[in-house]
Design a protein around this motif. Structure first.
Motif, short mmCIF file in Angstrom:
data_model
loop_
_atom_site.label_atom_id
_atom_site.label_comp_id
_atom_site.label_asym_id
_atom_site.label_seq_id
_atom_site.Cartn_x
_atom_site.Cartn_y
_atom_site.Cartn_z
N UNK A 58 0.87 -0.98 0.12
CA UNK A 58 0.10 -0.10 -0.19
C UNK A 58 0.88 1.24 -0.04
N UNK A 59 0.83 1.99 -0.89
CA UNK A 59 1.72 3.24 -1.00
C UNK A 59 0.92 4.63 -0.80
N UNK A 60 1.92 5.62 -0.57
CA UNK A 60 1.18 7.03 -0.76
C UNK A 60 1.99 7.57 -1.85
N UNK A 61 1.18 8.04 -2.95
CA UNK A 61 1.64 8.81 -4.09
C UNK A 61 1.12 10.09 -3.84
N UNK A 62 2.13 11.27 -3.69
CA UNK A 62 1.56 12.49 -3.50
C UNK A 62 2.11 13.33 -4.85
N UNK A 63 0.93 13.69 -5.37
CA UNK A 63 0.91 14.51 -6.92
C UNK A 63 0.73 15.92 -6.61
N UNK A 64 1.30 16.84 -7.46
CA UNK A 64 0.91 18.22 -7.30
C UNK A 64 0.10 18.34 -8.58
N UNK A 65 -1.04 19.18 -8.33
CA UNK A 65 -1.99 19.31 -9.58
C UNK A 65 -1.91 21.08 -9.54
N UNK A 66 -1.15 21.44 -10.76
CA UNK A 66 -1.15 23.01 -10.83
C UNK A 66 -2.17 23.34 -11.66
N UNK A 67 -2.99 24.43 -11.17
CA UNK A 67 -3.96 25.07 -12.00
C UNK A 67 -3.47 26.38 -12.49
N UNK A 103 -6.04 1.94 -9.12
CA UNK A 103 -5.68 1.37 -7.81
C UNK A 103 -5.70 2.27 -6.67
N UNK A 104 -6.29 3.84 -6.84
CA UNK A 104 -6.23 4.52 -5.95
C UNK A 104 -7.31 4.43 -4.83
N UNK A 105 -7.04 4.21 -3.62
CA UNK A 105 -8.19 3.95 -2.64
C UNK A 105 -8.79 5.36 -2.18
N UNK A 106 -8.18 6.23 -1.92
CA UNK A 106 -8.76 7.46 -1.56
C UNK A 106 -7.59 8.63 -1.54
N UNK A 107 -8.06 9.84 -1.16
CA UNK A 107 -7.12 11.15 -1.05
C UNK A 107 -7.15 11.00 0.24
N UNK A 108 -5.82 11.16 0.78
CA UNK A 108 -5.61 11.18 2.39
C UNK A 108 -5.42 12.44 2.78
N UNK A 117 -3.58 16.95 2.13
CA UNK A 117 -4.18 17.80 1.03
C UNK A 117 -4.02 19.27 1.22
N UNK A 118 -3.50 19.99 0.36
CA UNK A 118 -3.42 21.45 0.81
C UNK A 118 -3.41 22.39 -0.72
N UNK A 119 -3.33 23.63 -0.57
CA UNK A 119 -3.42 24.58 -1.68
C UNK A 119 -2.36 25.51 -1.28
N UNK A 138 -2.01 16.89 -3.56
CA UNK A 138 -2.88 15.54 -3.38
C UNK A 138 -2.40 14.26 -3.00
N UNK A 139 -2.42 14.05 -1.86
CA UNK A 139 -1.58 12.80 -1.27
C UNK A 139 -2.89 11.48 -1.71
N UNK A 140 -2.37 10.62 -2.19
CA UNK A 140 -3.49 9.56 -2.42
C UNK A 140 -2.85 8.16 -2.01
N UNK A 141 -3.71 7.59 -1.26
CA UNK A 141 -3.30 6.05 -0.97
C UNK A 141 -3.63 4.96 -1.97
N UNK A 142 -2.62 4.12 -2.51
CA UNK A 142 -2.80 3.41 -3.57
C UNK A 142 -2.38 1.97 -3.33
N UNK A 143 -3.37 1.12 -3.76
CA UNK A 143 -3.14 -0.29 -3.71
C UNK A 143 -2.02 -0.93 -4.38
N UNK A 144 -1.20 -1.85 -3.94
CA UNK A 144 -0.30 -2.87 -4.67
C UNK A 144 0.26 -2.36 -5.98
#
Length: 150
Positions: A58-67, A103-108, A117-119, A138-144
């Motif tokens: 189970x992993x934490x993938x942290x992605x930056x979304x730039x608008x 495989x993304x479970x949810x946003x942490x 999560x923050x802006x 956007x921190x996302x908990x990801x399965x396997x």
């Protein structure tokens, strides 16, 4: 161990494109100025938070979304409101009950696995043109996506 971050990036890009909150959704920073309200996604980090009995992770993938949008648009009030509205809609959607069909479970949201999560608001120059930006972490908990081998 290999993290399948490509799957996470593509899932988020697809989701942003489908919502209609921005006119353009990209992976990575564009080299030329945006001429419409745009979102770009970038990987910030990928960490293992749990190893399961079968060796999967189970992993934490942290992605930056730039608008972002060009700062030269007038009136500036409209620009600020347009970016703020998009950020508000994207954030509400990500924190609500949506499914990235991956495989993304949810946003942490609260950061129980790490970064919350923050802006952050700011400005960035792209192709010689200043843009108003909002960076959504956007921190996302990801399965396997990784499988440990003994």
């Amino acid at each position: 161990m290999a993290f399948l971050v490509e799957t996470t990036l593509k899932a988020l890009q697809t989701h942003l494109a489908k919502t209609g909150f921005v006119r353009n959704a990209l992976i990575g920073e564009p080299k030329s100025p945006a001429d419409v309200l745009t979102a770009a996604v970038f990987m910030q980090s990928a960490t293992v938070t749990q190893v399961m009995f079968d060796g999967s992770t189970v992993e934490l993938h942290t992605v930056l979304t730039r608008v972002y949008d060009q700062m030269l648009d007038e009136p500036t009030e409209d620009l600020e409101i347009r970016v703020a509205h998009a950020v508000s809609q994207i954030s509400s959607n990500m924190l609500g009950d949506f499914d990235l069909n991956s495989t993304i479970r949810h946003v942490d949201a609260a950061g129980s696995q790490g970064t919350p999560f923050g802006i952050q608001w700011g400005y960035a120059e792209i192709g010689g043109v200043m843009h108003r930006i909002a960076d959504i972490t956007v921190p996302m908990v990801v399965d396997g996506s990784a499988k440990l081998v003994a």
